[in-house]
Design an enzyme around this catalytic site. Structure first.
Site, mmCIF file in Angstrom:
data_model
loop_
_atom_site.group_PDB
_atom_site.id
_atom_site.type_symbol
_atom_site.label_atom_id
_atom_site.label_comp_id
_atom_site.label_asym_id
_atom_site.label_seq_id
_atom_site.Cartn_x
_atom_site.Cartn_y
_atom_site.Cartn_z
ATOM 1 N N HIS A 183 0.835 -1.207 0.000
ATOM 2 C CA HIS A 183 0.000 0.000 0.000
ATOM 3 C C HIS A 183 0.873 1.262 0.000
ATOM 4 O O HIS A 183 0.676 2.162 -0.826
ATOM 5 C CB HIS A 183 -0.906 -0.016 1.232
ATOM 6 N N GLU A 184 1.819 1.312 0.919
ATOM 7 C CA GLU A 184 2.661 2.512 1.045
ATOM 8 C C GLU A 184 3.575 2.689 -0.163
ATOM 9 O O GLU A 184 3.900 3.821 -0.539
ATOM 10 C CB GLU A 184 3.492 2.442 2.328
ATOM 11 N N HIS A 212 1.917 4.896 -2.748
ATOM 12 C CA HIS A 212 2.071 6.327 -2.457
ATOM 13 C C HIS A 212 3.488 6.790 -2.774
ATOM 14 O O HIS A 212 3.696 7.842 -3.375
ATOM 15 C CB HIS A 212 1.767 6.598 -0.982
#
Length: 422
Positions: free
Chosen positions: A19-20, A23
């Protein structure tokens, strides 16, 4: 016990890191400075800097985060009276600022800070070597680093590389990239599950009949094609599920195609408890296929099926209300991990894909502090043609974060009671 803990750490770690990384990747592509990419939480164990980002390994092996310049965590501020040590680069500007008492810089200039600007004009004022009669100003290099109190060395965050300096579409994409990565992970893992299983369910109206079931007793046989249920055409397994589920304890006429012959049967689906109340079941299963293409496509088909199911449940929660029993936190994930670990590697992979999909969808809910809430604020900015005041956005995010923390505490306590004191 140890196996469950290790599996939980790996599964949870993969979910958060993937997920990170979404970003991180799109922030980098958008010219946003990513100051730190952390694996784990809490005190730092190890750090390594490359291409303007510091990669850290922290002591608690659960989760992780990305620190982007200009967002909530923009690092430690230099406050008046703070003692620092400064290193000057070849261009005469400050290239390293040390605020840590545990780190010593050779040839560092000891300075007591009186004022500073590390965002726009890039300077530090202070007294060198305790000489309060001689106030000095030091120019700071745009790519200078600051060593924080825990010894972590990260870049300073000038305005031009902060999150808000990127174009609106770049910020939207950066916020969306985390959930997007979770969707991609779910597709890849479900495809891997399909390959490892050797066979996957088809979405056809051809069925396998469970022995001694209502369907079997009525006369249905494995490989029958159910073409209609209660007068409704059923061209797929999804059609069959939906139609039969809607008819608990109702007399139902079923038409089948068996080797080119049309046959009709009448039965009454039994009533069982489902997520949305009582549903009908007759004892049939989807037919299976070993086709390699279908097993790879299982990544897409299963992801889509579960996505529609999750959105249906969310819609039901909105229209009919919800309780903490509808949610699951880290404790619930741990309990599920324990069960999956007992069943083997494929079960753990299935759980990973399902959790990744859930994480992606939940993060897109437009609640402040979640990615969906940030995207909503981005769209509001686009409509207004100007961003919200930082103070206003900060208050909105803080309220959202506070509500999420309250919900997390309630869910965690409920999970502890549900799984350990039942």
């Amino acid at each position: 016990m140890i196996q469950t803990i290790i599996t939980f750490i790996i599964v949870f770690g993969i979910l958060v890191i993937v997920h990170e990384f979404g970003h991180f990747y799109f922030a980098k592509k958008s010219g946003i400075l990513v100051r730190e990419f952390s694996i784990g939480m809490g005190p730092k164990i190890y750090s390594y800097s490359k291409n303007a980002t510091t990669y850290t390994l922290r002591i608690l092996p659960v989760g992780g985060y990305v620190r982007m310049a200009g967002l909530e965590d923009s690092g430690e501020e230099l406050k008046p009276g703070m003692p620092v040590s400064l290193i000057t680069g070849k261009n005469g500007k400050i290239e390293t600022i040390n605020t840590s008492h545990d780190t010593t810089l050779l040839n560092g200039i000891p300075v007591e800070v009186t004022n500073s600007d590390l965002e726009t004009e890039l300077w530090i004022e202070g007294y060198e070597n305790g000489d309060e009669q001689n106030l000095k100003r030091y120019e700071v290099d745009h790519d200078a680093s600051i060593i924080e109190s825990d010894g972590t060395k990260v870049r300073i965050a000038p305005k031009d590389v902060q999150f808000q300096s990127a174009k609106l579409w770049q910020r939207i994409l950066t916020n969306f990239a985390g959930p997007m990565n979770n969707f991609i992970l779910a597709i890849i893992v479900f495809a891997l599950v399909g390959i490892l299983q050797g066979a996957v369910p088809t979405n056809s109206n051809q069925v396998s009949v469970v022995s001694d079931s209502i369907a079997a007793k009525a006369g249905l046989e494995t490989n029958d094609q159910i073409v209609s249920v209660a007068g409704q055409s059923t061209n797929s397994w999804t059609d069959l599920q939906d139609t039969i589920s809607s008819r608990p304890k109702k007399k139902t006429k079923i038409e089948v195609n068996r080797n080119g012959k049309k046959l009709t049967y009448t039965l009454v689906p039994k009533s069982v408890k489902g997520d949305e109340g009582q549903v009908g079941q007759i004892g049939i299963e989807s037919s299976m296929t070993r086709n390699l293409g279908a097993r790879i496509m299982y990544g897409f088909t299963e992801t889509w099926k579960l996505t529609t199911m999750i959105f249906t449940l969310l819609g039901h929660m909105i229209t009919h209300g919800f309780s903490v029993n509808d949610f699951g936190g880290p404790v619930a994930i741990y309990a599920q991990t324990s069960e999956a670990a007992k069943l083997g590697f494929v079960s753990v992979l299935t759980m990973l894909a399902y959790l990744s999909l859930n994480l992606g969808i939940v993060n897109l809910i437009p609640i402040p502090a979640l990615d969906g809430g940030k995207i909503l604020l981005n769209f509001i900015e686009g409509i207004r043609r100007k961003p919200l005041k930082p103070e206003t956005e900060g208050i909105i995010t803080l309220i959202g974060f506070g509500l999420l923390m309250l919900l997390m505490v309630a869910v965690t306590w409920n999970d502890i009671q549900r799984y350990f004191f039942k």
